[in-house]
Write an enzyme that holds these catalytic residues in place. Structure first.
Site, PDB file in Angstrom:
ATOM      1  CB  CYS A  14      18.037  -6.478 -49.265  1.00 44.10           C
ATOM      2  SG  CYS A  14      19.537  -7.157 -50.021  1.00 44.10           S
ATOM      3  CB  CYS A  21      21.859 -11.945 -48.596  1.00 42.96           C
ATOM      4  SG  CYS A  21      22.432 -10.240 -48.640  1.00 42.96           S
TER       5      CYS A  21
END
Length: 458
Positions: free
Chosen positions: A209, A387
């Site tokens: 991430c 994201c």
């Protein structure tokens, strides 16, 4: 519908006897964890059998998702998952936990509750892989053989590669959203902030991430604005990268926000030391190797260096760095056709996120189905990842893109704009989808939704 198990060994799945490992392979002997009893699956301290049609290494997002899918293909009793952890975490929520918007407990569930019913849960660690003999070794020299192997071992955090950590976390003013042990320290440091530098870091390694290191920065800025402390905070994002984000469309939007909110970005700066007792952070200038600079901090958020799990380093299944070496379109191993990889532990050239795992799981399901029938895989993974860039307590830029760093957006709107709807999708809808669809093997990413939203157009 549950498919019948395969009685015949295909040419790619012949299991030979797995004798002792090659000389020089050292087996790590770690203590076995106590078994806990859940009525939802078969739990065992070590394998109840020494052979499984499908063996899954890792009980994280990719491992649980694929074990649920494989259960429907070959039957629960023919699938086993090797995972030592008692608790399964939905880690994307930790950004909001560190920002005080969610409680840590809401991100956690017992591993037994997410393990597919009837699937064997082997509560142990993998110590070595021997794909030439179709087997793996677990703690206490336990050997388990397989017909098909799915590697979903995730990524390892390396706080210890920063001098002064992890012991520095015992001091105040420092936290990290990447660990269950330090995420609540972020929220404490955020609340205790008085005046000075607030520094957020991004390491000189691959990370999971990649947006998270700056998401907490935007939440912190919003919190200090809300509490009247913003004018006393000098917010700095010290990143090892040369860009704020790898996809230009979203990078441009983020740079506008950074400018509006008076945030300083220092590129090519890598955190190499934390002197927590003095509240000092030392950064190396990557453009001038060996040259360092010291910053005083009132708050420090650390994104740790990351890398492949130790068991994969120098493993036959891995590339020269230690990532599982798979075909980027089919997720089948490049050398061993009955071995597959998914998620953060692979060398797929895309951002390591739960959204990527979702898309990969749908492709891998199709790949394994065809391999089981002695057919060549045809379904191709396009590198889709997502994201949700949290830019405030009710704002998100939903970044979605492919292998070529080109936007691959689900909705027919400009997703580079901050939106309240996208925040609620991140905070409320995605966790529900994760627990109730992805982990049960029913969510393979938003591609069908995208087609519908764009009326069949790409």
């Amino acid at each position: 519908m549950q498919l019948p198990t395969y009685g015949k060994m295909s040419a790619i799945g012949v299991v030979s006897s797995c004798s002792r490992l090659r000389p020089g392979v050292r087996l790590r002997k770690l203590g076995m964890q106590k078994m806990s009893s859940f009525g939802l699956h078969t739990a065992a301290r070590c394998a109840a059998k020494d052979y499984y049609e499908v063996l899954v290494l890792g009980g994280g997002t990719g491992g649980i998702t694929m074990s649920a899918r494989m259960k429907r293909k070959v039957g629960a009793g023919n699938v086993a998952v090797v995972e030592p952890s008692k608790t399964h975490y939905y880690q994307p929520l930790w950004t909001l936990v560190g920002g005080g918007a969610k409680q840590l407990a809401t991100s956690a569930r017992p591993t037994g509750s997410v393990m597919p019913k009837g699937v064997e849960w082997i509560k142990s660690r993998v110590t070595a892989l021997d794909p030439d003999k179709n087997c793996v070794w677990l703690e206490n020299d336990i050997k388990v053989s397989y017909k098909y192997l799915i590697i979903a071992l995730g990524i390892s955090l390396h706080y210890e590669k920063i001098k002064g950590l992890p012991e520095g976390f015992h001091h105040p003013k420092i936290g990290s959203n990447y660990s269950v042990h330090t995420v609540e320290k972020t929220w404490k440091a955020l609340q205790d902030f008085k005046e000075g530098n607030a520094i957020f870091t991004f390491p000189n390694t691959p990370v999971k991430c990649a947006g998270a290191p700056q998401k907490i920065m935007y939440l912190s800025e919003a919190y200090w604005r809300k509490t009247g402390k913003r004018s006393k905070a000098n917010i700095m994002f010290n990143t090892s990268l040369g860009v704020i984000f790898g996809v230009k469309k979203y990078a441009d939007a983020l740079l506008e926000i950074i400018k509006e909110r008076n945030i300083t970005v220092n590129y090519k700066r890598n955190l190499v030391e934390v002197r927590a007792d003095k509240q000092e952070a030392v950064f190396e200038n990557l453009d001038k190797p060996g040259v360092t600079e010291v910053h005083q901090y009132e708050m420090l958020h650390v994104t740790p260096p990351m890398g492949p799990p130790d068991v994969l380093i120098n493993s036959p299944v891995s590339d020269e760095v230690g990532w599982v070496d798979v075909d980027k379109e089919t997720l089948q191993h490049k050398k061993y056709p009955n071995v597959f990889g998914i998620g953060d532990c692979t060398n797929l050239p895309t951002s390591k996120t739960a959204a990527a795992v979702a898309a990969q799981s749908g492709v891998l399901d199709k790949t394994i189905s065809l391999v089981m029938k002695n057919q060549l895989p045809t379904k191709k993974y396009d590198g889709y990842t997502s994201c949700p860039l949290v830019t405030g307590y009710n704002k998100v830029i939903l970044a979605e893109f492919d292998y070529n760093a080109q936007p691959l957006e689900t909705f027919p709107i400009d997703q580079s704009k901050e939106r309240v709807t996208m925040y609620h999708m991140k905070a409320d809808m995605m966790p529900f989808l994760y627990w109730n669809a992805l982990l049960k093997g029913y969510w393979g990413g938003p591609a069908p939704v995208r087609k519908l939203m764009h009326l069949g157009l790409k």
